[in-house]
Scaffold this motif. Structure first.
Motif, PDB file in Angstrom:
ATOM      1  N   ILE A 163      42.286  37.416  56.447  1.00  0.00           N
ATOM      2  CA  ILE A 163      43.322  38.446  56.605  1.00  0.00           C
ATOM      3  C   ILE A 163      42.782  39.722  57.291  1.00  0.00           C
ATOM      4  CG2 ILE A 163      42.958  39.337  54.245  1.00  0.00           C
ATOM      5  CD1 ILE A 163      46.421  38.990  55.877  1.00  0.00           C
ATOM      6  N   LYS A 164      41.458  39.891  57.304  1.00  0.00           N
ATOM      7  CA  LYS A 164      40.890  41.084  57.955  1.00  0.00           C
ATOM      8  C   LYS A 164      40.688  40.906  59.463  1.00  0.00           C
ATOM      9  CE  LYS A 164      36.033  39.768  57.306  1.00  0.00           C
ATOM     10  NZ  LYS A 164      34.796  39.979  56.549  1.00  0.00           N
ATOM     11  N   LYS A 165      40.986  39.709  59.990  1.00  0.00           N
ATOM     12  CA  LYS A 165      40.637  39.319  61.370  1.00  0.00           C
ATOM     13  C   LYS A 165      40.886  40.386  62.431  1.00  0.00           C
ATOM     14  CE  LYS A 165      41.749  35.839  64.912  1.00  0.00           C
ATOM     15  NZ  LYS A 165      42.297  34.485  65.167  1.00  0.00           N
ATOM     16  N   PHE A 166      42.079  40.998  62.411  1.00  0.00           N
ATOM     17  CA  PHE A 166      42.421  41.953  63.465  1.00  0.00           C
ATOM     18  C   PHE A 166      42.064  43.397  63.096  1.00  0.00           C
ATOM     19  CE2 PHE A 166      45.400  38.370  64.348  1.00  0.00           C
ATOM     20  CZ  PHE A 166      44.834  37.993  65.558  1.00  0.00           C
ATOM     21  N   GLY A 167      41.366  43.563  61.973  1.00  0.00           N
ATOM     22  CA  GLY A 167      40.896  44.895  61.617  1.00  0.00           C
ATOM     23  C   GLY A 167      41.930  45.755  60.897  1.00  0.00           C
ATOM     24  N   PHE A 168      43.016  45.145  60.420  1.00  0.00           N
ATOM     25  CA  PHE A 168      43.980  45.905  59.601  1.00  0.00           C
ATOM     26  C   PHE A 168      43.454  45.901  58.167  1.00  0.00           C
ATOM     27  CE2 PHE A 168      46.465  44.268  63.170  1.00  0.00           C
ATOM     28  CZ  PHE A 168      47.076  45.433  63.620  1.00  0.00           C
ATOM     29  N   LEU A 169      42.832  47.008  57.778  1.00  0.00           N
ATOM     30  CA  LEU A 169      42.126  47.035  56.498  1.00  0.00           C
ATOM     31  C   LEU A 169      42.858  47.931  55.505  1.00  0.00           C
ATOM     32  CD1 LEU A 169      38.511  47.400  57.999  1.00  0.00           C
ATOM     33  CD2 LEU A 169      39.697  45.287  57.355  1.00  0.00           C
ATOM     34  N   PRO A 170      42.902  47.526  54.249  1.00  0.00           N
ATOM     35  CA  PRO A 170      43.612  48.313  53.244  1.00  0.00           C
ATOM     36  C   PRO A 170      42.767  49.494  52.789  1.00  0.00           C
ATOM     37  CG  PRO A 170      42.635  46.425  52.203  1.00  0.00           C
ATOM     38  CD  PRO A 170      42.284  46.329  53.664  1.00  0.00           C
ATOM     39  N   SER A 171      43.393  50.436  52.104  1.00  0.00           N
ATOM     40  CA  SER A 171      42.632  51.585  51.613  1.00  0.00           C
ATOM     41  C   SER A 171      42.149  51.357  50.182  1.00  0.00           C
ATOM     42  CB  SER A 171      43.484  52.852  51.688  1.00  0.00           C
ATOM     43  OG  SER A 171      44.733  52.612  51.055  1.00  0.00           O
ATOM     44  N   ARG A 172      42.775  50.420  49.461  1.00  0.00           N
ATOM     45  CA  ARG A 172      42.388  50.195  48.065  1.00  0.00           C
ATOM     46  C   ARG A 172      40.984  49.575  47.981  1.00  0.00           C
ATOM     47  NH1 ARG A 172      44.760  45.469  44.576  1.00  0.00           N
ATOM     48  NH2 ARG A 172      42.586  45.430  43.932  1.00  0.00           N
ATOM     49  N   ASP A 173      40.360  49.741  46.813  1.00  0.00           N
ATOM     50  CA  ASP A 173      39.080  49.098  46.537  1.00  0.00           C
ATOM     51  C   ASP A 173      39.352  47.608  46.327  1.00  0.00           C
ATOM     52  OD1 ASP A 173      36.603  48.291  45.683  1.00  0.00           O
ATOM     53  OD2 ASP A 173      36.774  49.220  43.693  1.00  0.00           O
ATOM     54  N   LEU A 174      38.718  46.766  47.135  1.00  0.00           N
ATOM     55  CA  LEU A 174      39.006  45.327  47.062  1.00  0.00           C
ATOM     56  C   LEU A 174      38.187  44.606  45.992  1.00  0.00           C
ATOM     57  CD1 LEU A 174      39.346  44.579  50.880  1.00  0.00           C
ATOM     58  CD2 LEU A 174      41.170  44.465  49.172  1.00  0.00           C
ATOM     59  N   LYS A 175      37.228  45.305  45.408  1.00  0.00           N
ATOM     60  CA  LYS A 175      36.315  44.605  44.496  1.00  0.00           C
ATOM     61  C   LYS A 175      37.016  43.880  43.338  1.00  0.00           C
ATOM     62  CE  LYS A 175      31.805  44.595  42.537  1.00  0.00           C
ATOM     63  NZ  LYS A 175      30.673  45.351  42.010  1.00  0.00           N
ATOM     64  N   PRO A 176      37.983  44.514  42.663  1.00  0.00           N
ATOM     65  CA  PRO A 176      38.645  43.787  41.566  1.00  0.00           C
ATOM     66  C   PRO A 176      39.357  42.513  42.050  1.00  0.00           C
ATOM     67  CG  PRO A 176      39.172  46.134  41.475  1.00  0.00           C
ATOM     68  CD  PRO A 176      38.458  45.899  42.772  1.00  0.00           C
ATOM     69  N   LEU A 177      39.969  42.595  43.211  1.00  0.00           N
ATOM     70  CA  LEU A 177      40.653  41.439  43.796  1.00  0.00           C
ATOM     71  C   LEU A 177      39.636  40.345  44.162  1.00  0.00           C
ATOM     72  CD1 LEU A 177      43.616  40.947  44.411  1.00  0.00           C
ATOM     73  CD2 LEU A 177      43.291  42.025  46.650  1.00  0.00           C
ATOM     74  N   TYR A 178      38.518  40.760  44.732  1.00  0.00           N
ATOM     75  CA  TYR A 178      37.439  39.818  45.064  1.00  0.00           C
ATOM     76  C   TYR A 178      36.932  39.136  43.788  1.00  0.00           C
ATOM     77  CZ  TYR A 178      36.649  41.944  49.753  1.00  0.00           C
ATOM     78  OH  TYR A 178      36.745  42.394  51.046  1.00  0.00           O
ATOM     79  N   GLN A 179      36.711  39.938  42.767  1.00  0.00           N
ATOM     80  CA  GLN A 179      36.113  39.417  41.541  1.00  0.00           C
ATOM     81  C   GLN A 179      37.015  38.381  40.865  1.00  0.00           C
ATOM     82  OE1 GLN A 179      34.074  42.307  39.338  1.00  0.00           O
ATOM     83  NE2 GLN A 179      33.261  40.808  37.891  1.00  0.00           N
ATOM     84  N   GLU A 180      38.294  38.725  40.783  1.00  0.00           N
ATOM     85  CA  GLU A 180      39.278  37.814  40.208  1.00  0.00           C
ATOM     86  C   GLU A 180      39.279  36.489  40.992  1.00  0.00           C
ATOM     87  OE1 GLU A 180      43.959  38.311  40.355  1.00  0.00           O
ATOM     88  OE2 GLU A 180      42.996  40.198  39.771  1.00  0.00           O
ATOM     89  N   THR A 181      39.231  36.597  42.314  1.00  0.00           N
ATOM     90  CA  THR A 181      39.283  35.427  43.189  1.00  0.00           C
ATOM     91  C   THR A 181      38.011  34.583  43.052  1.00  0.00           C
ATOM     92  OG1 THR A 181      40.623  36.719  44.737  1.00  0.00           O
ATOM     93  CG2 THR A 181      39.643  34.695  45.588  1.00  0.00           C
ATOM     94  N   VAL A 182      36.866  35.234  43.067  1.00  0.00           N
ATOM     95  CA  VAL A 182      35.595  34.506  42.993  1.00  0.00           C
ATOM     96  C   VAL A 182      35.460  33.782  41.652  1.00  0.00           C
ATOM     97  CG1 VAL A 182      33.073  34.773  42.956  1.00  0.00           C
ATOM     98  CG2 VAL A 182      34.432  35.950  44.702  1.00  0.00           C
ATOM     99  N   LYS A 183      35.937  34.398  40.580  1.00  0.00           N
ATOM    100  CA  LYS A 183      35.897  33.743  39.261  1.00  0.00           C
ATOM    101  C   LYS A 183      36.695  32.445  39.286  1.00  0.00           C
ATOM    102  CE  LYS A 183      35.436  37.588  36.011  1.00  0.00           C
ATOM    103  NZ  LYS A 183      36.205  38.401  35.044  1.00  0.00           N
ATOM    104  N   ILE A 184      37.846  32.474  39.938  1.00  0.00           N
ATOM    105  CA  ILE A 184      38.695  31.277  40.021  1.00  0.00           C
ATOM    106  C   ILE A 184      38.035  30.208  40.895  1.00  0.00           C
ATOM    107  CG2 ILE A 184      40.938  30.428  40.889  1.00  0.00           C
ATOM    108  CD1 ILE A 184      42.097  33.157  39.869  1.00  0.00           C
TER     109      ILE A 184
END
Ligand code: ZN
Ligand code: FE
Ligand code: FE
Ligand code: ZN
Length: 269
Positions: A163-184
């Motif tokens: 989803i980051k391919k074209f450089g449209f990046l969010p302002s929120r901290d992605l770490k919690p989302l990453y962590q939830e995803t990696v655990k799954i």
């Protein structure tokens, strides 16, 4: 270099160039140990008349693809693997399961290229980002990726933060989302792909982000390596950068697959 490239395409998909033999020659030239073809699976979740021939091979060619790649096995010093890159679309799990079980794949990459029908990684659909709340978009993307991981259809999560391919990046901290995803992903015992194609796109970064990969390492998620080459000269491209990132994250092995069974191969680190 003793490495493996588990994500290359062929001219069959309608947006890549080069025949399988040319990809194999390049793999020999750069000294790969294994070359895994992972062309796009036909767009099984759309009615045949709505399938864009520029996005994936037609259904009628899947058998030829399988025969062509299988026929290359044992013909080179590079070990050839039969992979496939399959889209995950909720609601279509049983159709996908049937399609995958009909062929002797060595591994299946699970990808998300569509959010509610929007091909967000397709340059022709880039205007879809306009006006989007990027924080919400990333939440939507990663929640779909979590469903992909839980589906038990795949062996590898391809380009985990495409989803980051074209450089449209969010302002929120992605770490919690990453962590939830990696655990799954860890609970589902999948591998994650380190894909260098992001370096060739506007974001100019490997998929996944370093922070995501560090979490993968912490949760003992195995990794594969892929260039996502859509032309022969990109086979094994930027693998020095991928190795550097893997080393930083503490990885010393990559996953390899035969008949959908995973083993690990020591990295030259
Ligand atoms: Zn492609
Ligand atoms: Fe992809
Ligand atoms: Fe790909
Ligand atoms: Zn891909």
């Amino acid at each position: 270099m003793g490495l493996v490239d588990y994500h290359v395409h062929t001219a069959r998909c309608g947006h890549a160039v080069g025949e399988v033999g040319e990809y194999l020659r390049q793999a020999e030239k750069v000294g790969l140990k294994e070359l895994g073809f992972a062309d796009h699976l036909p767009l099984y979740f759309l009615p045949p008349e709505e399938r864009d021939p520029g996005l994936a091979m037609p259904q009628a060619q899947l058998g030829d693809y399988v025969r062509e790649i299988t026929g290359l096995k044992g013909k080179s010093v590079v070990e050839v693997k039969l992979g496939i890159e399959a889209d995950y679309v909720p609601g279509w799990e049983e159709e996908l399961r049937k399609l995958l079980s009909a062929h002797p794949f060595d591994y299946v990459l699970g990808s998300i290229h569509f959010l509610d029908g929007w091909g967000f990684d397709n340059p022709a659909e880039i205007e879809g980002y306009r006006g989007k709340d990027l924080d919400l978009l990333y939440e939507q993307y990663f929640s779909l990726l979590q469903r992909l991981a839980s589906s038990q259809l795949f062996d590898v999560v391809a380009h985990p933060d495409l989803i980051k391919k074209f450089g449209f990046l969010p302002s929120r901290d992605l770490k919690p989302l990453y962590q939830e995803t990696v655990k799954i992903i860890a609970a589902a015992d999948l591998a994650v792909e380190v894909n260098t194609a992001g370096l060739r796109h506007p974001v100019k970064e490997i998929y996944p982000a370093a922070e995501f990969l560090f979490l993968c390492r912490r949760y003992r998620v195995p990794v594969t390596l892929g260039s996502d080459a859509h032309r022969p000269e990109d086979v094994g491209r930027d693998f020095d950068r991928a190795l550097e990132l893997l080393r930083e994250a503490g990885y010393c092995e990559v996953a390899v697959f035969t008949a959908r069974k995973r083993r690990s191969h020591r990295l030259p680190i």
